[in-house]
Design a protein around this motif. Structure first.
Motif, mmCIF file in Angstrom:
data_model
loop_
_atom_site.group_PDB
_atom_site.id
_atom_site.type_symbol
_atom_site.label_atom_id
_atom_site.label_comp_id
_atom_site.label_asym_id
_atom_site.label_seq_id
_atom_site.Cartn_x
_atom_site.Cartn_y
_atom_site.Cartn_z
ATOM 1 N N CYS B 87 0.844 -1.197 0.000
ATOM 2 C CA CYS B 87 0.000 0.000 0.000
ATOM 3 C C CYS B 87 0.880 1.248 0.000
ATOM 4 C CB CYS B 87 -0.927 0.013 1.209
ATOM 5 S SG CYS B 87 -1.960 1.492 1.271
ATOM 6 N N CYS B 90 -0.414 3.465 3.474
ATOM 7 C CA CYS B 90 -0.083 3.062 4.845
ATOM 8 C C CYS B 90 1.157 2.180 4.896
ATOM 9 C CB CYS B 90 -1.263 2.350 5.492
ATOM 10 S SG CYS B 90 -1.663 0.750 4.774
ATOM 11 N N CYS B 121 -4.721 0.089 -0.314
ATOM 12 C CA CYS B 121 -5.403 -1.058 0.270
ATOM 13 C C CYS B 121 -6.850 -0.687 0.607
ATOM 14 C CB CYS B 121 -4.662 -1.542 1.515
ATOM 15 S SG CYS B 121 -4.845 -0.484 2.953
ATOM 16 N N CYS B 124 -7.270 2.230 2.904
ATOM 17 C CA CYS B 124 -6.762 3.532 2.456
ATOM 18 C C CYS B 124 -7.415 4.000 1.157
ATOM 19 C CB CYS B 124 -5.256 3.459 2.254
ATOM 20 S SG CYS B 124 -4.337 3.079 3.764
#
Ligand code: ZN
Ligand code: ZN
Ligand code: ZN
Ligand code: ZN
Lengths: 126, 126
Positions: B87, B90, B121, B124
């Motif tokens: 990701c 994050c 992801c 997010c």
DNA sequence: AATTTAATGCAACTAAGTTGCGTTTGATGT
DNA sequence: ACATCAAACGCAACTTAGTTGCATTAAATT
């Protein structure tokens, strides 16, 4: 911002990338140009050339960053979903021709995919 | 050779890998275990656990080595051709479930393929 | 030729990962 | 329970990829 001036070092780096499929690390480039080019300059030029869409980069299996020429990229549009190949015997790295489309899980918003194949190249197969 | 003795640090590392899909770097592991574990020990244990087929490793887009638990590997047979996801928001990295088969050029003898997807992801995405 | 600013070289730095070595500790045998 | 031995450990020092700050050089433009 990318490259603004056609300096000697830019020319030399572009010559080093004359093979359209071959991928090179900063160290390989330095070796290939040995006389009087500073590593900082090489790292910075690679960054700028990547901004301009002249080269693209990816991480090798050795966790080293490799660069190769782009073919249909500009500074506004980058598109290279092709795989790369790293020979475990001669350590050569290069772009492969075929495109790959993966169907990722729907809950993931995939922006980019890096595919690295490892093995023996045609010269090292025997 | 792999792990021979069930030491406290081995137990703690295995606990850190309790999530079967989550991939961790050596640094992440160190942070997660903070009190009194040396980084050299972590690096060495990861190597040994990989030898044993307990974890597998791959290079992230940030050129950092990530480790995650294996599911059907032993010290004699390693098989994990599944992709990984990183990701960009994050920084979490994890194993994906689907297997991928690529038809590489015939002149290349492919031994292994690493597929890394980058994106947002599910947490997010918004 | 003078000016401007991108590009360069150098040194010092950061961060990931490794190595050598002396010390600790877990497993095994008595 | 105790002795033994090698695996595992901690530490410091190291290697290597890549970055940063700053003073200097050299393209491009006038
Ligand atoms: Zn080869
Ligand atoms: Zn490529
Ligand atoms: Zn995320
Ligand atoms: Zn995995």
């Amino acid at each position: 911002m990318g490259v603004q001036r056609r300096t000697k070092t830019v020319e030399r780096i572009l010559v080093a990338f004359r093979d359209p499929k071959e991928a090179l690390s900063a160290k390989m480039l330095l070796c290939r140009m040995d006389e009087g080019v500073n590593k900082t300059t090489v790292y910075r030029l690679l960054d700028r050339l990547e901004d301009d869409g002249v080269v693209h980069s990816f991480s090798g299996d050795d966790s080293i960053k490799y660069y190769a020429r782009c073919h249909s990229c500009s500074d506004t549009l980058h598109l290279h979903s092709h795989p790369h190949f790293q020979c475990v015997s001669c350590d050569k790295v290069r772009c492969l021709d075929f495109e790959v489309t993966l169907d990722a899980p729907e809950n993931l918003q995939v922006m980019e995919s890096q595919i690295l194949l490892k093995g023996h190249c045609e010269l090292c197969s025997n």
